[in-house]
Scaffold this motif. Structure first.
Motif, PDB file in Angstrom:
ATOM      1  N   ARG A  79       1.115  -1.968   0.277  1.00 49.99           N
ATOM      2  CA  ARG A  79      -0.251   0.104  -0.270  1.00 49.99           C
ATOM      3  C   ARG A  79       0.879   1.541   0.339  1.00 49.99           C
ATOM      4  N   PHE A  80       2.128   0.713   0.445  1.00 49.87           N
ATOM      5  CA  PHE A  80       2.904   2.331   0.690  1.00 49.87           C
ATOM      6  C   PHE A  80       4.259   2.022  -0.334  1.00 49.87           C
ATOM      7  N   THR A  81       5.008   3.767  -0.675  1.00 51.52           N
ATOM      8  CA  THR A  81       5.723   3.650  -1.098  1.00 51.52           C
ATOM      9  C   THR A  81       7.033   4.521  -0.271  1.00 51.52           C
ATOM     10  N   LEU A  82       8.254   3.592  -0.041  1.00 56.12           N
ATOM     11  CA  LEU A  82       9.050   4.752   1.197  1.00 56.12           C
ATOM     12  C   LEU A  82       9.262   5.256   0.406  1.00 56.12           C
ATOM     13  N   ARG A  83      10.420   6.219   0.085  1.00 56.52           N
ATOM     14  CA  ARG A  83      11.028   7.019  -0.693  1.00 56.52           C
ATOM     15  C   ARG A  83      12.147   7.971  -0.431  1.00 56.52           C
ATOM     16  N   ALA A  84      13.092   8.529  -0.689  1.00 56.60           N
ATOM     17  CA  ALA A  84      13.463   9.859  -0.539  1.00 56.60           C
ATOM     18  C   ALA A  84      12.436  11.631   0.379  1.00 56.60           C
ATOM     19  N   PRO A  85      12.587  11.898   0.913  1.00 54.23           N
ATOM     20  CA  PRO A  85      12.464  13.013   1.195  1.00 54.23           C
ATOM     21  C   PRO A  85      12.662  14.422   0.209  1.00 54.23           C
ATOM     22  N   CYS A  86      11.568  14.490  -0.520  1.00 52.64           N
ATOM     23  CA  CYS A  86      11.284  15.955  -0.759  1.00 52.64           C
ATOM     24  C   CYS A  86      11.339  17.340  -0.191  1.00 52.64           C
ATOM     25  N   LEU A  87      10.964  18.520  -1.465  1.00 50.29           N
ATOM     26  CA  LEU A  87      10.331  19.505  -0.959  1.00 50.29           C
ATOM     27  C   LEU A  87       8.707  19.432  -0.205  1.00 50.29           C
ATOM     28  N   SER A  88       8.310  18.904  -1.298  1.00 50.48           N
ATOM     29  CA  SER A  88       6.803  18.541  -0.962  1.00 50.48           C
ATOM     30  C   SER A  88       6.044  17.949   0.209  1.00 50.48           C
ATOM     31  N   ASP A  89       6.981  17.802   0.873  1.00 49.73           N
ATOM     32  CA  ASP A  89       7.216  16.556   2.314  1.00 49.73           C
ATOM     33  C   ASP A  89       6.554  18.072   3.153  1.00 49.73           C
ATOM     34  N   PHE A  90       7.463  18.736   2.971  1.00 52.35           N
ATOM     35  CA  PHE A  90       8.070  19.517   4.547  1.00 52.35           C
ATOM     36  C   PHE A  90       6.952  20.232   4.741  1.00 52.35           C
ATOM     37  N   GLU A  91       5.859  20.787   4.457  1.00 53.39           N
ATOM     38  CA  GLU A  91       4.624  20.921   5.077  1.00 53.39           C
ATOM     39  C   GLU A  91       3.895  20.552   6.213  1.00 53.39           C
ATOM     40  N   ALA A  92       3.692  19.093   5.498  1.00 52.43           N
ATOM     41  CA  ALA A  92       3.903  17.968   5.936  1.00 52.43           C
ATOM     42  C   ALA A  92       4.727  17.440   7.761  1.00 52.43           C
ATOM     43  N   TYR A  93       5.061  17.464   6.834  1.00 55.60           N
ATOM     44  CA  TYR A  93       6.247  17.312   8.355  1.00 55.60           C
ATOM     45  C   TYR A  93       6.433  18.874   9.164  1.00 55.60           C
ATOM     46  N   ALA A  94       6.823  19.435   9.070  1.00 57.92           N
ATOM     47  CA  ALA A  94       5.854  20.722   9.840  1.00 57.92           C
ATOM     48  C   ALA A  94       5.119  20.661  10.730  1.00 57.92           C
ATOM     49  N   ALA A  95       4.117  20.420  10.135  1.00 60.28           N
ATOM     50  CA  ALA A  95       2.982  19.568  11.073  1.00 60.28           C
ATOM     51  C   ALA A  95       2.646  19.044  12.111  1.00 60.28           C
ATOM     52  N   PHE A  96       3.740  18.513  11.535  1.00 61.08           N
ATOM     53  CA  PHE A  96       4.234  17.020  12.800  1.00 61.08           C
ATOM     54  C   PHE A  96       4.620  17.724  14.083  1.00 61.08           C
ATOM     55  N   GLY A  97       5.886  17.867  13.208  1.00 59.69           N
ATOM     56  CA  GLY A  97       6.898  18.468  14.124  1.00 59.69           C
ATOM     57  C   GLY A  97       6.461  19.519  15.207  1.00 59.69           C
ATOM     58  N   SER A  98       5.528  20.739  14.921  1.00 58.34           N
ATOM     59  CA  SER A  98       4.592  21.282  16.020  1.00 58.34           C
ATOM     60  C   SER A  98       3.403  20.979  17.008  1.00 58.34           C
ATOM     61  N   SER A  99       3.742  20.039  16.301  1.00 62.87           N
ATOM     62  CA  SER A  99       2.413  19.299  17.338  1.00 62.87           C
ATOM     63  C   SER A  99       2.839  18.307  18.423  1.00 62.87           C
ATOM     64  N   GLU A 100       1.923  18.317  19.387  1.00 67.87           N
ATOM     65  CA  GLU A 100       2.845  16.962  20.204  1.00 67.87           C
ATOM     66  C   GLU A 100       2.560  15.523  20.329  1.00 67.87           C
ATOM     67  N   ARG A 101       2.637  15.172  18.879  1.00 72.46           N
ATOM     68  CA  ARG A 101       3.091  14.371  18.154  1.00 72.46           C
ATOM     69  C   ARG A 101       3.915  13.951  18.086  1.00 72.46           C
ATOM     70  N   SER A 102       5.088  14.876  17.464  1.00 72.79           N
ATOM     71  CA  SER A 102       6.556  14.928  18.109  1.00 72.79           C
ATOM     72  C   SER A 102       7.655  14.983  19.379  1.00 72.79           C
ATOM     73  N   ALA A 103       7.016  14.995  20.600  1.00 78.58           N
ATOM     74  CA  ALA A 103       6.966  14.843  21.780  1.00 78.58           C
ATOM     75  C   ALA A 103       8.889  13.729  22.116  1.00 78.58           C
TER      76      ALA A 103
END
Length: 175
Positions: free
Chosen positions: A13-37
């Motif tokens: 069901r998934f692709t494991l791939r290199a990060p790209c700039l288009s991933d940044f907003e999702a990663y930044a949202a994760f980073g600003s949440s308590e999920r990143s603790a």
């Protein structure tokens, strides 16, 4: 010029791939949440960008690392899974971090299995661990689901205590 290759892995069901700039907003949202603790968060956008860039950096320096896990149909980033091995870690680990929308969909399980297969079949390794914070019951359950057994603790100077979960060997996975 230095170049390096981050392989792409496919699961059902998934692709494991290199990060790209288009991933940044999702990663930044994760980073600003308590999920990143559990990974040192919450953190700001500048730190999120640096952390996202570090994904590629470990591949360059060690020849293995973590991937962005993306949906096969949409390529939307769902989390980060792979082999994590910073300088102050006792050994490489299969690590998983999921973004909120990926929770409860077996994303980490499927991607961690692909990571373990990559480590054993491609890198030729014979053992792997996962470091899990003692209060992270979901990650402990995932380690157990993968057949890992708790074998001790690791005390990190910044992040605190982790339980060490030893994964099945290649022979045990094949059996």
């Amino acid at each position: 010029m230095t170049t390096f290759n981050i392989p792409t892995l496919q699961t059902d069901r998934f692709t494991l791939r290199a990060p790209c700039l288009s991933d940044f907003e999702a990663y930044a949202a994760f980073g600003s949440s308590e999920r990143s603790a559990p990974v040192g968060g919450p953190f700001d956008r500048t730190t999120a960008f640096r952390n996202l860039c570090a994904l590629g950096g470990q591949w360059q320096l060690r020849g293995y690392g973590r991937w962005i896990v993306a949906g096969k149909e949409t390529d939307a980033p769902l989390g980060i899974v792979g082999i994590y091995h910073p300088d102050d870690w006792p050994e490489p680990e299969i690590g998983w971090t999921l973004f909120e929308e990926a929770e409860g969909r077996s994303v980490a399980f499927e991607a961690a299995q692909a990571t373990r297969a990559f480590a054993y079949e491609t890198l030729g390794w014979t053992t792997l661990v996962s470091h899990v914070a003692p209060d992270n019951t979901r990650s402990a359950a995932l380690a157990r689901r993968m057949g890992a057994e708790k074998e001790g603790v690791f005390q990190h100077p910044s992040y605190g205590q982790f339980d060490i979960w030893r994964h099945l060997s290649p022979d045990e996975v094949a059996a």
